[in-house]
Design a protein around this motif. Structure first.
Motif, PDB file in Angstrom:
ATOM      1  N   SER A 627       0.918  -1.124  -0.087  1.00  9.97           N
ATOM      2  CA  SER A 627      -0.098   0.114  -0.043  1.00  9.97           C
ATOM      3  C   SER A 627       1.052   0.987  -0.123  1.00  9.97           C
ATOM      4  N   ALA A 628       0.134   2.146  -0.579  1.00 13.28           N
ATOM      5  CA  ALA A 628       1.027   3.453  -0.917  1.00 13.28           C
ATOM      6  C   ALA A 628       0.220   4.713  -0.616  1.00 13.28           C
ATOM      7  N   SER A 629       1.076   5.952  -0.869  1.00 12.34           N
ATOM      8  CA  SER A 629       0.334   7.162  -1.168  1.00 12.34           C
ATOM      9  C   SER A 629      -0.640   7.380  -2.176  1.00 12.34           C
ATOM     10  N   SER A 630      -1.689   8.263  -2.148  1.00 10.32           N
ATOM     11  CA  SER A 630      -2.459   8.650  -3.157  1.00 10.32           C
ATOM     12  C   SER A 630      -3.331   7.520  -3.705  1.00 10.32           C
ATOM     13  N   GLY A 631      -3.713   6.686  -2.740  1.00  8.76           N
ATOM     14  CA  GLY A 631      -4.667   5.725  -3.243  1.00  8.76           C
ATOM     15  C   GLY A 631      -3.830   4.468  -4.117  1.00  8.76           C
ATOM     16  N   ILE A 632      -2.624   4.394  -4.026  1.00  3.10           N
ATOM     17  CA  ILE A 632      -1.896   3.500  -4.917  1.00  3.10           C
ATOM     18  C   ILE A 632      -1.464   2.294  -4.352  1.00  3.10           C
ATOM     19  N   VAL A 633      -1.648   1.133  -4.968  1.00  3.17           N
ATOM     20  CA  VAL A 633      -1.397  -0.192  -4.468  1.00  3.17           C
ATOM     21  C   VAL A 633      -0.472  -0.746  -5.632  1.00  3.17           C
ATOM     22  N   TYR A 634       0.492  -1.445  -5.243  1.00  4.18           N
ATOM     23  CA  TYR A 634       1.522  -2.460  -5.937  1.00  4.18           C
ATOM     24  C   TYR A 634       1.398  -3.894  -5.428  1.00  4.18           C
ATOM     25  N   THR A 635       1.559  -4.746  -6.697  1.00 10.68           N
ATOM     26  CA  THR A 635       1.532  -6.130  -6.405  1.00 10.68           C
ATOM     27  C   THR A 635       2.518  -6.718  -7.357  1.00 10.68           C
ATOM     28  N   THR A 636       2.414  -8.125  -6.609  1.00  8.00           N
ATOM     29  CA  THR A 636       3.160  -9.182  -7.721  1.00  8.00           C
ATOM     30  C   THR A 636       2.283 -10.121  -8.233  1.00  8.00           C
ATOM     31  N   ALA A 637       0.797 -10.086  -7.900  1.00  2.00           N
ATOM     32  CA  ALA A 637      -0.188 -10.954  -8.374  1.00  2.00           C
ATOM     33  C   ALA A 637      -0.180 -10.870  -9.641  1.00  2.00           C
ATOM     34  N   VAL A 638      -0.696 -12.215 -10.126  1.00  2.00           N
ATOM     35  CA  VAL A 638      -0.837 -12.237 -11.884  1.00  2.00           C
ATOM     36  C   VAL A 638      -2.332 -12.335 -11.892  1.00  2.00           C
ATOM     37  N   PHE A 639      -2.730 -11.504 -13.034  1.00  2.00           N
ATOM     38  CA  PHE A 639      -4.337 -11.622 -13.152  1.00  2.00           C
ATOM     39  C   PHE A 639      -4.447 -11.023 -14.464  1.00  2.00           C
ATOM     40  N   ASN A 640      -5.511 -11.353 -15.326  1.00  2.00           N
ATOM     41  CA  ASN A 640      -5.703 -11.148 -16.502  1.00  2.00           C
ATOM     42  C   ASN A 640      -4.816 -11.612 -17.614  1.00  2.00           C
ATOM     43  N   GLY A 641      -3.907 -12.777 -17.155  1.00  2.91           N
ATOM     44  CA  GLY A 641      -3.189 -13.472 -18.075  1.00  2.91           C
ATOM     45  C   GLY A 641      -1.770 -12.386 -18.508  1.00  2.91           C
ATOM     46  N   THR A 642      -1.521 -11.494 -17.493  1.00  2.00           N
ATOM     47  CA  THR A 642      -0.292 -10.459 -17.976  1.00  2.00           C
ATOM     48  C   THR A 642       0.802 -10.977 -17.529  1.00  2.00           C
ATOM     49  N   ASP A 643       1.130 -12.038 -16.916  1.00  2.00           N
ATOM     50  CA  ASP A 643       2.414 -12.618 -16.549  1.00  2.00           C
ATOM     51  C   ASP A 643       2.744 -14.055 -17.557  1.00  2.00           C
ATOM     52  N   ASP A 644       2.143 -14.065 -18.724  1.00  2.00           N
ATOM     53  CA  ASP A 644       2.482 -15.287 -19.553  1.00  2.00           C
ATOM     54  C   ASP A 644       4.040 -15.302 -20.033  1.00  2.00           C
ATOM     55  N   GLU A 645       4.431 -16.557 -20.220  1.00  2.00           N
ATOM     56  CA  GLU A 645       5.795 -16.527 -20.695  1.00  2.00           C
ATOM     57  C   GLU A 645       5.621 -16.110 -22.122  1.00  2.00           C
ATOM     58  N   LEU A 646       6.886 -15.756 -22.697  1.00  2.00           N
ATOM     59  CA  LEU A 646       6.940 -15.271 -24.181  1.00  2.00           C
ATOM     60  C   LEU A 646       6.816 -16.630 -25.049  1.00  2.00           C
TER      61      LEU A 646
END
Length: 736
Positions: A627-646
């Motif tokens: 959790s961070a300032s200005s309503g910002i959140v970071y994660t390492t979670a994978v969703f919507n297939g965005t971490d597929d191998e090339l």
């Protein structure tokens, strides 16, 4: 009450880390703080903000379109004569006019040395007024040609805070209770002031409302310090004289109030707030009695616009809300308020909670694909949340400023104050930890440098308390089991217990780095029964005896104040924080050996140094959330297939953009089975080409393209991929 929204995927940048983790920024604040808003009917309105931001809605605030504006100066006020003609102004004595509903704006010259524009009001298309300030003086200017030229009506040696008119009758308020009125729109006279009771240290009048040519209301200053009630005054002679409207003890509020709206002669609403959340009061007898009403919001509300029972309000952190029943029920229109998220708790792989300043609370139940924003409201207040802890998917606790502890048993839908708030500004709860739904501890302060630790064994129904154990402000508490616990605080203070908190023993600090004096310790966690980690201002400390003694863990170039620490197991953990003074930096420290060695994994392609990191949490499967300032959140979670191998791509395909809906950026992914000539274009629903994103030869594999729609209006757009193998198109929704 509050709408669901897509978490906005801002960046996908691979960062070397354990298990090849990829950090992403998954939220973005919706709006800057709202300076002023104006609706011409119950669906069409505008707001202005800092940085030259103007946005428009045509569907009662459900969506907002950012308008291209010719200046980046801060804007303070906005007024529309009708759906086409409007004015806005702010700093550097600049005023702008639109004649096409805000689609384009033209700067209007104003007399030199007018200062910052604080209020604008027009009686018709030609006649209008504005108030300007250039400390210590203010001016009221008048135009009779739609703003082409302006003349100074009056200059006063006070700061004007608001200006309003009913026809040609006008009233201006100042920072010193002094009011000014005009009955012809030209000549101004100082009013006979209301007489305030003894005890007021200030008398700012921040908001005025002219109901008819004789009846006007004004409101302003209030403070918990010295229990100074919010000021209510009324005039029945067009602003010539004013009367103080004292309120019954049970109805008094002690915060600044900023804006007023009346739907008829008897029924009105005033809203403001500051210290313990939004404050709203309502009258049904023409302002004689103002009764507090519940409003599920934590920010200071600066402005209001209304049509009958329908209300629109705006304020700090970009918060916009609406009510269709004159304030009985409210809907949060802002998807992500831009306020600090002090704490985060990943309860399951899918359920993550984060909360913070102004009692903002955000929940996702699908691992970050969608989320739900609200404000924690308990005992009719919303003090800042400094820490949260959930014992299950539904049961959680929040430690607030002003000594409050709130509890939810339905996953944050409703909250109850299990420890009531106080009016003392020096009393605050900072950290909370529960072993189960009944057994927990809360730490904080009951006065400056006087810590407190509260314990409950019945889920917050009753509490036992001890104070001045650390002789500093308590910041965090953790327990390994029902006996072993540690609390830490400011001025390099810590204590430990082996009997569940019945007795606490001061910790001993060994081998601190040269020059270390009394840095604040801000968080602490156990990694096993004996080993613990504490973090704070520019340091990480290790204990191998349950917190009895602490040793310094050397970390190269540790410049940040660390406020979050979490371990997945005895070896693997992260600590986060930021350095907010020059030169700014971000701390995202990883250890794989129990804290002996740390590496800063912050990649500045993802982590903005203007964003402060507060806390980190693991999901059961090992994903990290920050959790961070200005309503910002970071994660390492994978969703919507965005971490597929090339590798392993076997066909020609076009994926759904993510996030969708989006604002203002989204990512489009397509796959090629062989080297091909590609065009990727965006069209509106009428088939008009909006933009060419890709045109040329692409290698085989996975490709990602970012589309930025900040210059487009809300709506549905079509993106089309064309190759020698065929054409594929999909729809995407831009919602502002």
């Amino acid at each position: 009450m509050n709408k669901f929204f897509a978490f906005f995927l801002i960046a996908i940048i691979t960062m070397t880390g354990l298990n090849g983790q990829v950090w992403r920024r998954v939220t973005s604040p919706s709006h800057p703080s709202i300076s002023d808003l104006f609706f011409v009917n119950n669906t069409t309105g505008w707001f202005c903000s800092s940085g030259g931001v103007v946005k428009k809605t045509t569907n009662a605030g459900v969506t907002w379109s950012e308008i291209s504006f010719p200046s980046t100066d801060d804007l303070a006020t906005i007024f529309f004569v009708d759906v086409n003609t409007g004015y806005t102004g702010g700093e550097n004595q600049k005023i702008f006019k639109t004649t096409n509903g805000g689609e384009s704006w033209t700067e209007i010259p104003v007399p030199q040395m007018s200062g910052n524009i604080v209020a604008i009001h027009f009686a018709d298309a030609n006649t209008g007024w504005m108030a300007t300030t250039l400390s210590p003086n203010s001016q009221i200017l008048r135009t009779t040609d739609g703003g082409t030229s302006w003349t100074v009506s009056i200059t006063i040696a006070k700061i004007i805070l608001d200006l309003t008119f009913k026809g040609t009758r006008g009233i201006a308020s100042t920072s010193k209770l002094d009011m000014y009125y005009t009955h012809d729109g030209i000549n101004w006279t100082q009013s006979t002031n209301a007489t305030l009771p003894a005890g007021y240290t200030r008398s700012d009048i921040r908001g005025i409302y002219f109901y008819d040519e004789n009846t006007a209301y004004a409101t302003g200053w209030g403070s918990l310090i010295g229990l100074q009630p919010s000021i209510h005054i009324k005039s029945t002679d067009g602003g010539v004289t004013w009367q103080y409207m004292g309120q019954a003890v049970e109805n008094r509020t002690y915060d600044n109030l900023y804006c007023i709206y009346f739907k008829d002669a008897n029924n009105g609403v005033i809203i403001g707030g500051a210290s313990k959340g939004t404050v709203a009061v309502r009258t049904t007898d023409g302002g004689v009695n103002w009764v507090p009403i519940n409003i599920p919001c934590g920010v200071t509300i600066q402005c209001i616009s209304g049509f009958g029972d329908q209300l629109f309000i705006g304020g700090n952190s970009g918060v916009l809300m609406s009510s269709t029943d004159f304030g009985n029920n409210w809907q949060l229109l802002t998807q992500i308020p831009s306020t600090n998220l002090n704490s985060i708790d990943a309860v399951t792989d899918n359920i993550i909670y984060t909360a913070g300043f102004n009692a903002l609370f955000i929940k996702t139940t699908d691992g970050g694909a969608t989320g739900h924003a609200s404000f924690v409201r308990a005992n009719n207040v919303s003090p800042t949340i400094n820490d949260i802890y959930f014992t299950s998917e539904n049961t959680g606790y929040a430690a607030h400023s002003y000594s409050m502890v709130s509890k939810t048993t339905d996953g944050g839908v409703t909250w109850t104050a299990v420890m009531k708030d106080t009016n003392a500004v020096t009393v605050s709860n900072a950290g909370v930890y529960f072993l189960n739904e009944n057994l927990g501890w809360v730490t904080g302060k009951i006065a400056n440098n006087v810590d407190v630790i509260h314990k409950t064994t019945d889920g917050g129904t009753t509490w036992t308390s001890q104070s001045n154990i650390l002789q500093s402000n308590g910041r965090a508490v953790t327990f390994f089991d029902s006996n072993k616990g540690i609390m830490v605080g400011e001025k390099l203070k810590a204590a430990y217990t082996t009997d569940g908190g019945t007795t606490w023993i001061a910790s001993v600090f060994n081998s601190l780095p040269p020059g270390t004096t009394t840095p604040a310790l801000k968080n602490v966690t156990f990694r096993d029964a004996n080993n613990a980690i504490a973090v704070g201002d520019n340091l990480i400390l290790l204990s191998s005896d349950g917190g009895a003694t602490w040793n310094y863990s050397p970390v190269n170039n540790l410049f940040e104040s660390l406020s979050g620490v979490e371990f997945k197991d005895a070896l693997n953990g992260w600590a986060v924080g930021s350095k907010n003074s020059a030169i700014r930096s971000t701390g995202l420290y990883q250890t794989t050996d129990g804290g002996s060695n740390w590496t800063n994994r912050a990649n500045y392609a993802v982590f903005d140094t203007m964003v402060t990191l507060y806390e980190v949490s693991y999901t059961p499967s090992g994903d990290l959330w920050v959790s961070a300032s200005s309503g910002i959140v970071y994660t390492t979670a994978v969703f919507n297939g965005t971490d597929d191998e090339l590798t392993g791509i076997k066909d020609f395909s076009l994926r759904q953009n993510y996030p969708n809906p989006f604002n203002p950026t989204t990512t489009i992914v397509y796959n090629l089975d062989k080297r091909s000539r590609v065009t990727l274009k965006v069209f509106d629903v009428l088939g008009r080409e909006i933009r060419t994103l890709i045109e040329g030869e692409n290698e085989a594999g996975k490709h990602e393209v970012k589309f930025d729609g900040r210059d487009l209006s809300s709506g549905v757009y079509i993106y089309k991929l064309s190759t020698a193998n065929g054409v594929i198109s999909k729809k995407m929704s831009l919602i502002k």
